[in-house]
Scaffold this active site. Structure first.
Site, short mmCIF file in Angstrom:
data_model
loop_
_atom_site.label_atom_id
_atom_site.label_comp_id
_atom_site.label_asym_id
_atom_site.label_seq_id
_atom_site.Cartn_x
_atom_site.Cartn_y
_atom_site.Cartn_z
N ASN A 1 0.13 3.26 -9.91
CA ASN A 1 -0.85 2.91 -11.39
C ASN A 1 -1.90 3.49 -11.74
O ASN A 1 -1.26 4.04 -13.42
CB ASN A 1 -1.69 1.17 -11.34
CG ASN A 1 -2.36 1.17 -10.21
OD1 ASN A 1 -2.73 1.92 -9.30
ND2 ASN A 1 -3.38 0.75 -10.30
N GLU B 1 -9.13 -0.05 -1.37
CA GLU B 1 -9.95 -0.67 -3.10
C GLU B 1 -8.64 -1.90 -3.09
O GLU B 1 -7.38 -0.81 -2.98
CB GLU B 1 -10.23 0.65 -3.82
CG GLU B 1 -10.90 -0.37 -4.79
CD GLU B 1 -9.76 -0.64 -6.33
OE1 GLU B 1 -8.84 -1.78 -6.13
OE2 GLU B 1 -9.94 -0.01 -6.75
N CYS C 1 -5.64 -3.10 -10.63
CA CYS C 1 -5.99 -3.44 -9.47
C CYS C 1 -7.23 -4.46 -10.40
O CYS C 1 -8.24 -5.55 -10.49
CB CYS C 1 -6.87 -2.99 -8.48
SG CYS C 1 -7.67 -1.62 -9.01
P1 NDP Z 1 1.19 0.06 -1.32
O1 NDP Z 1 -0.29 -0.34 -0.60
O2 NDP Z 1 2.06 -0.50 -0.42
O3 NDP Z 1 0.88 1.51 -1.36
C1 NDP Z 1 -0.41 2.17 -1.87
C2 NDP Z 1 -0.12 3.18 -1.20
O4 NDP Z 1 -0.22 3.41 0.12
C3 NDP Z 1 0.81 4.21 -1.43
O5 NDP Z 1 0.78 5.88 -1.22
C4 NDP Z 1 2.19 4.46 0.00
O6 NDP Z 1 3.03 5.04 0.03
C5 NDP Z 1 0.68 4.45 1.06
N1 NDP Z 1 1.23 3.42 2.41
C6 NDP Z 1 2.59 2.41 2.62
N2 NDP Z 1 2.41 2.15 3.73
C7 NDP Z 1 1.46 2.24 4.21
C8 NDP Z 1 0.50 2.42 5.37
N3 NDP Z 1 0.94 2.19 6.46
N4 NDP Z 1 0.23 3.25 6.38
C9 NDP Z 1 -0.77 4.47 5.04
N5 NDP Z 1 -0.38 4.07 3.48
C10 NDP Z 1 0.43 3.87 3.53
O7 NDP Z 1 1.38 -0.48 -2.20
P2 NDP Z 1 2.42 -0.74 -3.03
O8 NDP Z 1 2.64 -0.01 -4.60
O9 NDP Z 1 3.94 -0.70 -2.69
O10 NDP Z 1 2.59 -2.18 -4.43
C11 NDP Z 1 2.19 -3.61 -3.89
C12 NDP Z 1 1.43 -4.29 -4.33
O11 NDP Z 1 -0.35 -3.13 -4.45
C13 NDP Z 1 1.68 -4.36 -6.01
O12 NDP Z 1 2.61 -5.39 -6.63
C14 NDP Z 1 0.04 -4.63 -6.54
O13 NDP Z 1 -0.28 -5.80 -6.53
C15 NDP Z 1 -0.73 -3.80 -5.69
N6 NDP Z 1 -1.15 -2.41 -5.95
C16 NDP Z 1 -3.07 -2.53 -6.07
C17 NDP Z 1 -2.99 -1.53 -6.67
C18 NDP Z 1 -4.89 -1.24 -7.11
O14 NDP Z 1 -5.35 -0.25 -7.93
N7 NDP Z 1 -5.60 -1.32 -5.77
C19 NDP Z 1 -2.76 0.28 -6.77
C20 NDP Z 1 -0.87 -0.11 -6.62
C21 NDP Z 1 -0.85 -1.59 -6.56
P3 NDP Z 1 4.65 4.94 -0.76
O15 NDP Z 1 4.30 4.45 -2.48
O16 NDP Z 1 5.17 5.90 -1.29
O17 NDP Z 1 4.80 4.28 -0.05
#
Ligand code: NDP
Length: 520
Positions: A158, A253, A287
């Protein structure tokens, strides 16, 4: 492999001798569906190699004093600002947000470079400790802060610059090397930052980007010394569990379901403007987005009338430069279904859609600003993170009911209160079970780098920003020196009863009877 100054190709050449592995990941523009780049899906071995290189580079980086490191930051800050259009264009292209929302990320990182360069020296300074213990007479004690080593930053899609490279800045300022794993959805901005470090002559490998999907992130957690993670609560739990197995610390976070409360004495103009900004900036994909609103009954009707009118004026669609639209595209494809599900569930349970409500046909992924009323806590839209431009608004009898509903959540990231009586608003704020509250504002706290920001409950662990956020990137070491050592201290073995009787008399005098033998 290629995008903007072929940063990916340069990235690979820079790590000569390593063959590409697996099919590359295509990066699309969420506002047009066009593929705008591709990046390698790096396997665990490549992550391990990157961390090993970072470990070697970190030693020299940590030996530089904070002033020398801040010189590199100064070059980075200038690069960021002289390349701002290129950076903004790239963020808009891979994320689908408006140029205004991209500028916020650039401004954040430019000020983070300046802020942490300035503060690092004092935040890393040693602290003298005093003790009155009779066992420590004459000792000189201090604590110092050492970098953790290699920090792994795992970022979401995001905010491809702010929540990724933005967290690398204080980690680097504290003397760590950083390996950044951006979201596979938006990896190009992180690679542009890697190019920045090369063009600014930063020491090689002190900042590296590893691209790939979840498995690449998992490999980062498996090999670094500290993890700074921003993303979903679901993945955050996996990261924390793995970090726990490895006994390395992490800061998380995670998600939020941030509430905004409109008190009866609020300026309605301010309340509506803050609501719209808090709910719709970055397309509601934050978030810290306002995801639910509670309005005190006496002003509910007037507030809804004004909010409804203003919501209809918000423009959305494909961003095409400053002033083109207010709300851009939906970055992450599965989010469209989440938004639609939340609206469908609410309507099914009796909510009314005043504006928007349905995804817009492509090309590109768009969900219009959506305003829901007649909502309650039985609806998913009031309980689960939506992460989109949808806003449910609920009437409450009074501030006490609002308080109960704000706290009726598994999340506890942020909340906002709009009201004229600031003392009353602060008293209410202190009863909210969230990490940050803004009064007559929403989200502005994130720009205050001196102010810790972190969630309670399932919204996270630890904080970014502030002294506490900076110190998370350091290890604490305590040094005790006996400057004038005697041959033997009176408390040492072989024990001497009269020495211990003397110690007890001394402790009595200090903590119980006082010097004149009276009770204290
Ligand atoms: P994730 O938590 O899955 O992804 C965040 C990061 O973690 C990405 O770089 C992702 O890689 C990576 N990741 C995924 N699996 C693992 C793992 N097992 N170990 C370490 N790193 C990992 O979020 P999503 O992108 O799937 O979004 C899903 C939901 O998360 C959204 O619907 C929203 O509700 C929330 N969200 C919250 C945010 C915040 O600012 N707190 C920001 C974005 C999303 P990759 O993307 O390459 O899979």
């Amino acid at each position: 492999m290629l995008h903007r100054g072929d940063s990916v190709a340069q990235n690979r050449a820079h790590r000569a001798g390593r063959p590409p592995t697996g099919p590359p990941i295509a990066v699309d523009n969420p506002a047009s569906d066009a593929v705008v780049g591709e990046v390698p899906d790096m396997p665990a071995e490549e992550v391990v190699q990157a961390v090993q290189r970072a470990r070697r580079a970190q030693k020299g980086w940590a030996e530089l004093d904070t002033r020398a490191r801040s010189e590199f930051f100064k070059r980075g800050r200038r690069w960021l600002l002289t390349h701002r259009q290129e950076i903004a264009d790239l963020i808009v292209e891979e994320n689908g947000k408006t140029e205004e929302d991209a500028i916020v990320e650039i401004v954040y990182c430019a000020s983070a470079f300046a802020y942490w360069a300035k503060r690092a020296r004092s935040l890393l300074a040693t602290t003298r400790i005093r003790s009155l213990s009779p066992f420590l007479l004459g000792r000189d004690m201090y604590t110092r802060r050492a970098p953790r080593g290699v920090v792994g930053v795992i970022g979401p899609w995001n905010n491809p610059l702010l929540n990724s490279f933005g967290d690398a800045i204080p980690a680097l300022a504290a003397g760590n090397a950083v390996v950044l794993k951006p979201s596979e959805q938006t990896p190009l901005t992180a690679l542009l930052m890697e190019r920045m470090t090369r063009e600014c002559g930063w020491p090689e490998d002190v900042f590296q980007v590893v691209t790939g999907a979840g498995a690449t992130g998992s490999a980062v957690v498996d090999s670094v010394d500290f993890v700074m993670f921003t993303g979903s609560t679901r993945t955050g739990r996996l990261v924390a569990a793995r970090a726990g197995e490895r006994l390395i610390p992490c800061s998380l976070e995670l998600g939020g379901k941030d509430a905004l409360v409109v008190l009866a004495d609020a300026s309605l103009e301010r309340a509506v403007n803050v609501t719209i900004q808090g709910a719709l900036s970055n397309g509601g994909q934050m978030c810290t987005s306002v995801e639910r609103v509670y309005v005190e009954e006496p002003v509910y009707d007037a507030y809804i009338t004004l909010l409804h009118e203003r919501f209809q004026q918000v423009t959305s669609g494909r961003p095409a430069g400053l002033g083109s639209v207010d709300v851009g595209a939906v970055t992450f494809p599965p989010q469209l279904a989440v938004m639609a599900d939340h609206v469908r569930d609410a309507v099914h349970k009796g909510a009314r859609v005043l504006v928007g409500g349905k995804a817009v046909e492509g090309p590109g992924r768009f969900f219009p600003p959506t305003l829901l009323v007649n909502v309650d806590h039985g609806m998913t839209c009031m309980r689960e993170e939506t992460f989109g431009p949808t806003l449910p608004v609920m009437k409450v009898a009074d501030a006490e009911e609002a308080l109960r509903l704000v706290n009726d959540s598994t999340y506890g990231l942020q909340a906002s209160i709009i009201g004229s009586d600031v003392k009353r608003a602060r008293r209410l704020a202190e009863r909210f079970e969230v990490g940050c509250v803004t009064i007559n504002d929403a989200q502005t706290n994130h720009m205050a780098l001196g102010l810790p920001m972190g969630g309670w409950k399932e919204s996270g662990l630890g904080v970014r920003h502030g002294a506490e956020g900076f110190h998370t990137y350091t290890r604490l070491q305590a040094i005790t020196t006996n400057r004038f050592p005697m041959r033997r201290d009176m408390h040492m073995i072989p024990y001497n009863p009269s020495a211990y009787r003397f110690i007890l008399r001394l402790v009595d005098a200090m903590y119980c009877t006082g010097l004149r033998g009276r009770n204290r």
